[in-house]
Design an enzyme around this catalytic site. Sequence first.
Site, PDB file in Angstrom:
ATOM      1  N   SER A 130      39.425 -22.124   8.700  1.00  0.00           N
ATOM      2  CA  SER A 130      39.301 -20.707   8.385  1.00  0.00           C
ATOM      3  C   SER A 130      40.602 -19.969   8.758  1.00  0.00           C
ATOM      4  CB  SER A 130      38.081 -20.135   9.122  1.00  0.00           C
ATOM      5  OG  SER A 130      37.697 -18.890   8.608  1.00  0.00           O
ATOM      6  N   ASP A 178      30.267 -22.585   0.669  1.00  0.00           N
ATOM      7  CA  ASP A 178      30.921 -21.701   1.645  1.00  0.00           C
ATOM      8  C   ASP A 178      30.649 -20.246   1.286  1.00  0.00           C
ATOM      9  OD1 ASP A 178      32.712 -20.285   3.304  1.00  0.00           O
ATOM     10  OD2 ASP A 178      34.152 -21.931   3.292  1.00  0.00           O
ATOM     11  N   HIS A 191      30.684 -23.036   5.389  1.00  0.00           N
ATOM     12  CA  HIS A 191      32.018 -22.772   5.909  1.00  0.00           C
ATOM     13  C   HIS A 191      32.421 -23.743   7.023  1.00  0.00           C
ATOM     14  CE1 HIS A 191      35.564 -20.339   6.327  1.00  0.00           C
ATOM     15  NE2 HIS A 191      35.291 -19.974   7.568  1.00  0.00           N
TER      16      HIS A 191
END
Length: 332
Positions: A116, A250, A278
């Site tokens: 991320s 995601d 995610h």
Amino acid sequence: MGPTTRVRTGGGRLGAVPQRDADLRYRTVHGYRRAFRVAGSGPPIVLIHGIGDSSTTWESVIPALARRHLVIAPDLLGHGRSDKPRADYSVAAYANGVRDLLGVLGVPRATLVGHSFGGGVAMQFAYQFPERTERLVLIGSGGAGPDVNPGLRLMSMPGAALALNALRLPGMRWQVGAAVEMLKALGTALGLDAPDMLRIVDALPDATARAAFIRTLRAVVDWRGQVVTMLDRCYLTRGMPTLLVWGRRDAIVPVAHAYRAHEAMPGSRLEIFPEAGHFPFHTDPARFVGLLEDFLGSTEPARWSPEQWRQLLRATGGATGAVSPAEERSAT
């Protein structure tokens, strides 16, 4: 206890490190205490977590990776057990912080694995310090387009601290938890990611931690979406072994960004986890470790010199894969 290794630091040795159990340790860098987990021995891998998270997010994969590698997983400044000063929380500052921690630990080069926001930090590290980067692994990474979960856009706006405080109220927390369970029962993509997002919010224990979270978020997200892009410099990964890992479901950073980044990164490898959100390394840690081990074993570390970097900049200096104005407007 299994075999141990020792890592030399600027002030002596780090000490015996268990082969498989990630040990939480501390070093003071530029006057701030930095926490990090370290395990194993061998070629170094640095695991970089996302916004609001900490090195604990890697607990399900560190033991397996530490069988063949020296694994270093920092708590970024403002996160986890590291200090949370009023400081620069930009992607570039975090890349500098990773470099400085590795310098203190005596690790000159490493494979960078970022999740991320941490993917953006890893990419920035490779851009700023190509001679210290052997490979890149980006997991659900930011920086490949403006789209991002609307909740993160809202959290970047004024009043976000009050909203975070409200989520910690007992009655509100129960209601949010019930909503998450409903989303999970309905099989939604947001239901997959919501528990991890709530875990991150729950891990912000005080106003100082919440302020650091908001500062970090605002460095990369505003009400229109992501404000930092890596697409204009992706061509610089030519010759840098790169693995992209994404969850097809995601709900934080859309899987469309995976394909966009893959197209913009010459020679990159893309792996999609069909049932993951995610956090694909949480959904299927065994598959993730297998992919990473295969990637590490089948690629040679990049070796950059200043002259090679200069020639690459001169030969392919045009930005390719950048988000067009029309794509940017679509995120508003």
